[in-house]
Scaffold this active site. Structure first.
Site, PDB file in Angstrom:
ATOM      1  N   LYS A   1       0.832  -1.113  -0.085  1.00 17.73           N
ATOM      2  CA  LYS A   1       0.250   0.005  -0.087  1.00 17.73           C
ATOM      3  C   LYS A   1       0.939   1.183  -0.110  1.00 17.73           C
ATOM      4  CE  LYS A   1      -3.815  -2.581   2.264  1.00 17.73           C
ATOM      5  NZ  LYS A   1      -4.654  -2.780   3.465  1.00 17.73           N
TER       6      LYS A   1
ATOM      7  N   GLN B   1      -4.995  -1.493   9.535  1.00 15.05           N
ATOM      8  CA  GLN B   1      -4.795  -3.269   8.907  1.00 15.05           C
ATOM      9  C   GLN B   1      -5.198  -4.069   9.907  1.00 15.05           C
ATOM     10  OE1 GLN B   1      -3.666  -3.537   5.578  1.00 15.05           O
ATOM     11  NE2 GLN B   1      -4.223  -5.651   5.769  1.00 15.05           N
TER      12      GLN B   1
ATOM     13  N   ASP C   1     -11.495   2.345   3.598  1.00 13.89           N
ATOM     14  CA  ASP C   1     -11.829   1.077   3.853  1.00 13.89           C
ATOM     15  C   ASP C   1     -13.442   0.826   3.743  1.00 13.89           C
ATOM     16  OD1 ASP C   1     -10.000  -0.906   3.734  1.00 13.89           O
ATOM     17  OD2 ASP C   1      -9.227  -0.656   5.742  1.00 13.89           O
TER      18      ASP C   1
HETATM   19  N1  GUN Z   1      -6.791  -7.148   6.010  1.00 12.98           N
HETATM   20  C1  GUN Z   1      -7.192  -7.830   4.774  1.00 12.98           C
HETATM   21  N2  GUN Z   1      -7.871  -7.100   4.011  1.00 12.98           N
HETATM   22  C2  GUN Z   1      -7.964  -5.949   4.455  1.00 12.98           C
HETATM   23  C3  GUN Z   1      -8.362  -4.677   3.818  1.00 12.98           C
HETATM   24  O1  GUN Z   1      -9.023  -4.556   2.687  1.00 12.98           O
HETATM   25  N3  GUN Z   1      -8.464  -3.457   4.760  1.00 12.98           N
HETATM   26  C4  GUN Z   1      -7.659  -3.620   5.926  1.00 12.98           C
HETATM   27  N4  GUN Z   1      -7.605  -2.485   6.585  1.00 12.98           N
HETATM   28  N5  GUN Z   1      -7.229  -4.669   6.242  1.00 12.98           N
HETATM   29  C5  GUN Z   1      -7.428  -5.786   5.625  1.00 12.98           C
END
Ligand code: GUN
Length: 300
Positions: free
Chosen positions: A54, A98, A121
């Site tokens: 990211k 996350q 998200d």
């Molecule tokens: N962990 C696995 N997929 C995601 C996601 O799309 N967003 C976040 N914040 N954590 C994750």
């Protein structure tokens, strides 16, 4: 005949180039640099890789990434303090925590504390509600990425039966919400199957579009797929497989595989996503787009 491979990596590169151009135009016009705060708590190896991806994707798109790497023993209160600070910082347009969080941290309490206007998200209940009503502020990154893949590959969804295997808050449920809307890339008849579903193969065999997100390596096999179906694999499973070293001795190596048994299913499906290089790159791409849109909304 073998299925068409839906190349998420190539598509993500294309969409990211579009986003980078738009970020450039936005910065020029507004003087604002879109910024995403990413919070990683603990040492989960997979999460560390995702967060690094990211961060690099932000840099390439001209989006500022503010990384917060916190100890495993961070408390719910510590994390809430940081989120409140980021909520109030006008230079921050997106906040991403996350998942999964270490045991002991109240995940729902944390996600609920994120300012919904910075919730890139789309996990906040207010944003989930808006999606449900067909007037989204942000679309959740993985379902949004999958929808973009269907649209850009001209895969018809209107009137099709989409079966989603998995009912998570991150993928399964929001995917169903997106595909059932009265909208382009939607208008599907949607079923959600999960671990308690009876006669799962019978149901998956009725799918025109089959989206698998249950976190079990190679779970979906060819006998569960209708000939000609489109199969989207959201799984990211790190498994150990047998291999040989340079001297020919047997060793175990780690391999990333999806929830779909790719080699058998590709002989039945009309189109299929690989792992890696399928859904994953699109998830990160939609996060960039949500962050850009949040920055745009901040000047409205
Ligand atoms: N962990 C696995 N997929 C995601 C996601 O799309 N967003 C976040 N914040 N954590 C994750």
């Amino acid at each position: 005949m073998s299925a068409m491979i839906l190349d998420g990596k190539a598509l993500a590169d294309q969409i990211r180039a579009e986003i980078a151009e738009e970020v450039g135009r936005f910065k020029e016009a507004s003087g604002i640099v879109p910024a995403l705060a990413v919070i990683l708590v603990g040492e989960n190896p997979a999460s560390q890789v995702y967060v690094r991806n990211k961060e690099m994707a932000c840099q390439k798109a001209g989006i500022e990434s503010l990384m917060y790497r916190l100890d495993q023993d961070t408390t719910t209160a510590d994390l809430l303090d940081l989120i409140r600070k980021l909520n109030q910082d006008a230079k921050v347009h997106g906040i991403l925590v996350q998942l999964p969080l270490p045991k002991g941290i109240e995940e729902k309490e944390i996600l609920d504390a994120i300012d919904p206007s910075k919730d890139v998200d789309a996990f906040h209940p207010e944003n989930v509600g808006l999606i449900s009503q067909g007037r989204p502020r942000f679309l959740p990154c993985t379902p949004y990425g999958i929808q973009q893949m269907l649209v850009r590959y001209n895969i018809e969804t209107d009137g099709k039966h989409a079966v989603i295997v998995g009912r998570s808050d991150i993928v399964g449920k929001p995917m169903a919400l997106l595909l059932v809307q009265k909208a382009v890339g939607a208008n599907a008849t949607v079923s959600i199957a999960h671990s308690r579903t009876k006669n799962l193969p019978e149901i998956t065999r009725t799918a025109d579009i089959l989206i698998v997100a249950i976190g079990k390596a190679n779970f979906l096999t060819a006998d569960m797929v209708k000939p000609g179906a489109v199969v989207i694999d959201v799984g990211m499973n790190r498994i150990e497989v047998g291999s040989t070293d340079e001297n020919g001795n047997p060793i175990k190596v780690k391999k990333l595989v999806g929830d779909v048994d790719f080699d058998s299913v590709k002989e039945v499906a009309s189109a299929i996503t690989p792992v890696p290089g399928g859904v994953g790159p699109l998830t990160v791409t939609m996060l960039l787009l949500n962050t850009l849109n949040s920055a745009k909304n901040s000047v409205r």
